[in-house]
Scaffold this motif. Structure first.
Motif, PDB file in Angstrom:
ATOM      1  N   ARG A 155      36.919  67.294 -61.600  1.00 12.12           N
ATOM      2  CA  ARG A 155      34.799  65.938 -61.393  1.00 12.12           C
ATOM      3  C   ARG A 155      35.093  64.877 -61.994  1.00 12.12           C
ATOM      4  O   ARG A 155      35.385  65.028 -63.633  1.00 12.12           O
ATOM      5  CB  ARG A 155      34.166  67.016 -61.256  1.00 12.12           C
ATOM      6  N   VAL A 156      34.988  63.551 -61.529  1.00 16.16           N
ATOM      7  CA  VAL A 156      34.298  62.295 -61.664  1.00 16.16           C
ATOM      8  C   VAL A 156      33.560  61.605 -61.041  1.00 16.16           C
ATOM      9  O   VAL A 156      33.478  62.033 -60.030  1.00 16.16           O
ATOM     10  CB  VAL A 156      36.337  61.916 -62.388  1.00 16.16           C
TER      11      VAL A 156
ATOM     12  N   ALA B 281      32.307  56.559 -57.658  1.00 20.37           N
ATOM     13  CA  ALA B 281      30.537  57.083 -56.973  1.00 20.37           C
ATOM     14  C   ALA B 281      29.360  56.958 -57.128  1.00 20.37           C
ATOM     15  O   ALA B 281      28.984  56.891 -57.620  1.00 20.37           O
ATOM     16  CB  ALA B 281      30.473  59.178 -57.846  1.00 20.37           C
ATOM     17  N   PRO B 282      28.220  57.698 -55.926  1.00 20.16           N
ATOM     18  CA  PRO B 282      27.121  57.304 -56.136  1.00 20.16           C
ATOM     19  C   PRO B 282      26.036  58.583 -56.116  1.00 20.16           C
ATOM     20  O   PRO B 282      26.916  59.245 -57.029  1.00 20.16           O
ATOM     21  CB  PRO B 282      27.147  57.005 -54.346  1.00 20.16           C
ATOM     22  N   ASP B 283      25.187  57.545 -57.308  1.00 19.32           N
ATOM     23  CA  ASP B 283      24.354  58.364 -57.896  1.00 19.32           C
ATOM     24  C   ASP B 283      24.285  59.624 -57.036  1.00 19.32           C
ATOM     25  O   ASP B 283      23.581  59.676 -55.471  1.00 19.32           O
ATOM     26  CB  ASP B 283      22.943  57.672 -57.962  1.00 19.32           C
ATOM     27  N   GLY B 284      24.334  60.920 -57.528  1.00 18.81           N
ATOM     28  CA  GLY B 284      23.915  62.460 -56.847  1.00 18.81           C
ATOM     29  C   GLY B 284      25.341  62.810 -56.537  1.00 18.81           C
ATOM     30  O   GLY B 284      25.512  63.968 -55.809  1.00 18.81           O
ATOM     31  N   GLN B 285      26.725  61.663 -56.515  1.00 18.62           N
ATOM     32  CA  GLN B 285      27.798  62.791 -56.045  1.00 18.62           C
ATOM     33  C   GLN B 285      28.503  62.409 -57.104  1.00 18.62           C
ATOM     34  O   GLN B 285      28.885  61.505 -58.182  1.00 18.62           O
ATOM     35  CB  GLN B 285      27.757  61.730 -55.068  1.00 18.62           C
TER      36      GLN B 285
ATOM     37  N   TYR C 286      39.586  58.273 -48.817  1.00 18.92           N
ATOM     38  CA  TYR C 286      40.512  56.640 -48.911  1.00 18.92           C
ATOM     39  C   TYR C 286      40.788  55.627 -49.527  1.00 18.92           C
ATOM     40  O   TYR C 286      41.371  55.748 -50.421  1.00 18.92           O
ATOM     41  CB  TYR C 286      41.372  56.176 -47.351  1.00 18.92           C
ATOM     42  N   GLU C 287      39.370  55.077 -49.582  1.00 22.03           N
ATOM     43  CA  GLU C 287      39.048  53.936 -50.683  1.00 22.03           C
ATOM     44  C   GLU C 287      39.526  54.623 -52.054  1.00 22.03           C
ATOM     45  O   GLU C 287      40.121  54.048 -53.514  1.00 22.03           O
ATOM     46  CB  GLU C 287      38.205  53.315 -50.916  1.00 22.03           C
ATOM     47  N   ALA C 288      39.293  55.110 -52.589  1.00 18.48           N
ATOM     48  CA  ALA C 288      39.086  56.123 -54.207  1.00 18.48           C
ATOM     49  C   ALA C 288      40.779  56.748 -54.072  1.00 18.48           C
ATOM     50  O   ALA C 288      41.213  56.033 -54.646  1.00 18.48           O
ATOM     51  CB  ALA C 288      38.150  57.574 -54.026  1.00 18.48           C
ATOM     52  N   LEU C 289      41.503  57.089 -53.336  1.00 17.26           N
ATOM     53  CA  LEU C 289      42.642  57.175 -53.294  1.00 17.26           C
ATOM     54  C   LEU C 289      43.227  56.189 -53.246  1.00 17.26           C
ATOM     55  O   LEU C 289      44.484  56.895 -54.503  1.00 17.26           O
ATOM     56  CB  LEU C 289      43.315  58.186 -51.846  1.00 17.26           C
ATOM     57  N   MET C 290      43.404  54.760 -53.024  1.00 25.34           N
ATOM     58  CA  MET C 290      44.424  53.708 -53.099  1.00 25.34           C
ATOM     59  C   MET C 290      44.409  53.376 -54.252  1.00 25.34           C
ATOM     60  O   MET C 290      44.845  52.891 -55.344  1.00 25.34           O
ATOM     61  CB  MET C 290      43.624  52.897 -52.122  1.00 25.34           C
TER      62      MET C 290
ATOM     63  N   PHE D 137      38.013  63.693 -53.362  1.00 25.73           N
ATOM     64  CA  PHE D 137      36.683  63.970 -52.308  1.00 25.73           C
ATOM     65  C   PHE D 137      35.812  63.383 -53.080  1.00 25.73           C
ATOM     66  O   PHE D 137      35.325  63.662 -53.382  1.00 25.73           O
ATOM     67  CB  PHE D 137      37.634  65.687 -51.484  1.00 25.73           C
ATOM     68  N   LEU D 138      34.920  63.117 -52.231  1.00 25.36           N
ATOM     69  CA  LEU D 138      33.274  62.561 -52.425  1.00 25.36           C
ATOM     70  C   LEU D 138      32.237  63.717 -52.617  1.00 25.36           C
ATOM     71  O   LEU D 138      32.012  63.974 -50.858  1.00 25.36           O
ATOM     72  CB  LEU D 138      33.588  61.208 -52.150  1.00 25.36           C
ATOM     73  N   VAL D 139      32.119  63.940 -52.831  1.00 27.57           N
ATOM     74  CA  VAL D 139      31.193  65.129 -52.852  1.00 27.57           C
ATOM     75  C   VAL D 139      29.854  65.205 -53.772  1.00 27.57           C
ATOM     76  O   VAL D 139      29.552  64.753 -54.832  1.00 27.57           O
ATOM     77  CB  VAL D 139      32.259  66.827 -53.011  1.00 27.57           C
ATOM     78  N   GLY D 140      28.570  65.921 -52.963  1.00 28.16           N
ATOM     79  CA  GLY D 140      27.559  65.982 -54.172  1.00 28.16           C
ATOM     80  C   GLY D 140      27.925  66.997 -55.547  1.00 28.16           C
ATOM     81  O   GLY D 140      28.850  67.430 -55.657  1.00 28.16           O
ATOM     82  N   GLU D 141      26.430  66.262 -56.108  1.00 30.98           N
ATOM     83  CA  GLU D 141      27.530  66.706 -57.809  1.00 30.98           C
ATOM     84  C   GLU D 141      27.381  68.173 -58.074  1.00 30.98           C
ATOM     85  O   GLU D 141      27.839  68.422 -59.155  1.00 30.98           O
ATOM     86  CB  GLU D 141      26.966  66.185 -58.915  1.00 30.98           C
ATOM     87  N   ASP D 142      26.278  69.140 -57.044  1.00 35.03           N
ATOM     88  CA  ASP D 142      25.794  70.926 -56.605  1.00 35.03           C
ATOM     89  C   ASP D 142      26.947  70.900 -56.293  1.00 35.03           C
ATOM     90  O   ASP D 142      27.108  72.642 -56.426  1.00 35.03           O
ATOM     91  CB  ASP D 142      24.183  70.268 -56.941  1.00 35.03           C
ATOM     92  N   THR D 143      27.698  70.388 -55.305  1.00 35.98           N
ATOM     93  CA  THR D 143      28.260  70.827 -54.383  1.00 35.98           C
ATOM     94  C   THR D 143      29.645  72.294 -54.973  1.00 35.98           C
ATOM     95  O   THR D 143      30.007  71.614 -55.747  1.00 35.98           O
ATOM     96  CB  THR D 143      29.403  70.485 -53.349  1.00 35.98           C
ATOM     97  N   ARG D 144      29.393  73.116 -54.880  1.00 37.70           N
ATOM     98  CA  ARG D 144      30.472  73.718 -54.931  1.00 37.70           C
ATOM     99  C   ARG D 144      31.478  74.166 -53.723  1.00 37.70           C
ATOM    100  O   ARG D 144      31.520  74.801 -52.909  1.00 37.70           O
ATOM    101  CB  ARG D 144      29.761  75.755 -55.451  1.00 37.70           C
ATOM    102  N   ILE D 145      33.012  73.303 -54.265  1.00 35.95           N
ATOM    103  CA  ILE D 145      34.118  73.835 -53.606  1.00 35.95           C
ATOM    104  C   ILE D 145      34.670  74.989 -53.475  1.00 35.95           C
ATOM    105  O   ILE D 145      34.750  75.131 -54.881  1.00 35.95           O
ATOM    106  CB  ILE D 145      35.465  72.452 -53.350  1.00 35.95           C
ATOM    107  N   THR D 146      35.179  75.456 -52.848  1.00 37.28           N
ATOM    108  CA  THR D 146      35.673  76.916 -52.601  1.00 37.28           C
ATOM    109  C   THR D 146      37.033  76.336 -52.476  1.00 37.28           C
ATOM    110  O   THR D 146      38.209  77.768 -52.517  1.00 37.28           O
ATOM    111  CB  THR D 146      34.739  77.960 -51.695  1.00 37.28           C
ATOM    112  N   GLN D 147      37.687  75.543 -51.047  1.00 38.27           N
ATOM    113  CA  GLN D 147      38.587  75.762 -50.113  1.00 38.27           C
ATOM    114  C   GLN D 147      39.199  74.471 -50.179  1.00 38.27           C
ATOM    115  O   GLN D 147      38.469  73.904 -50.176  1.00 38.27           O
ATOM    116  CB  GLN D 147      38.818  76.415 -49.374  1.00 38.27           C
ATOM    117  N   ALA D 148      40.848  74.299 -49.996  1.00 41.78           N
ATOM    118  CA  ALA D 148      41.466  72.985 -49.680  1.00 41.78           C
ATOM    119  C   ALA D 148      42.293  73.174 -48.716  1.00 41.78           C
ATOM    120  O   ALA D 148      42.607  74.024 -48.730  1.00 41.78           O
ATOM    121  CB  ALA D 148      41.685  72.456 -50.735  1.00 41.78           C
TER     122      ALA D 148
END
Length: 121
Positions: free
Chosen positions: A6-7, A20-24, A62-66, A90-101
Motif C-alpha cells: 500500500r502506497v 492517491a487522493p486524501d483518504g485513499q 489505468y493512469e497509475a498503471l502507466m 488499485f485505488l482503494v480507501g485507506e481503511d478498506t480491507r482487500i481479501t481477494q484479487a
C-alpha cells in the motif's frame, strides 16, 4: 501473485507520479503474468479487480498503471512459456480491507485467476 504493497504515491522511472487522493491508497498487487498459450501474447490487466471484505469490487487504476509499469510490460509481447512481472495498482480507501484479487492477463482469450489473500491487506 508475488505480494502486495500500500502506497500513497507511485513514482515512475520517467519522472512522473500518481498520487492517491486524501483518504485513499494505491494497493499494488505484484503479479507474474505467464504465457501458457502457443502464441505470443500481450499483457492486459485492464479487467483486473480486487474485492474487499464486504464484497465490493475495485477496478485497476489505468493512469497509475502507466506510472507503475517501469518494465514497459504493457508494450511487450510474451512468447509461449515466457513471463513478465508487473505491479497492478488499485485505488482503494485507506481503511478498506482487500481479501481477494481477480487477475487476467492477455488480449487473446485471457482467463481470470482468483487469488484469495491469506490476510486482508
Amino acid at each position: 501473485m508475488n505480494g502486495t504493497e500500500r502506497v500513497t504515491t507511485i513514482s515512475s522511472d520517467y519522472g512522473t507520479n500518481a498520487v492517491a487522493p486524501d483518504g485513499q491508497d494505491y494497493l499494488l498487487v505484484e503479479v507474474t503474468f505467464a504465457n501458457a498459450s502457443q502464441a505470443p501474447q500481450s499483457v492486459d490487466p485492464e479487467s483486473a479487480m480486487v474485492v474487499d471484505d464486504t464484497g465490493s469490487m475495485y477496478g485497476m487504476d489505468y493512469e497509475a498503471l502507466m506510472t507503475a509499469d517501469s518494465e514497459d510490460a504493457l508494450y511487450s509481447e510474451v512468447n509461449p512459456g515466457g513471463s513478465v512481472d508487473m505491479r497492478v495498482p488499485f485505488l482503494v480507501g485507506e481503511d478498506t480491507r482487500i481479501t481477494q484479487a481477480h487477475m487476467t492477463g492477455v488480449w487473446d482469450g485471457g482467463q481470470f485467476v482468483v487469488v484469495d489473500f491469506d490476510e486482508a491487506v
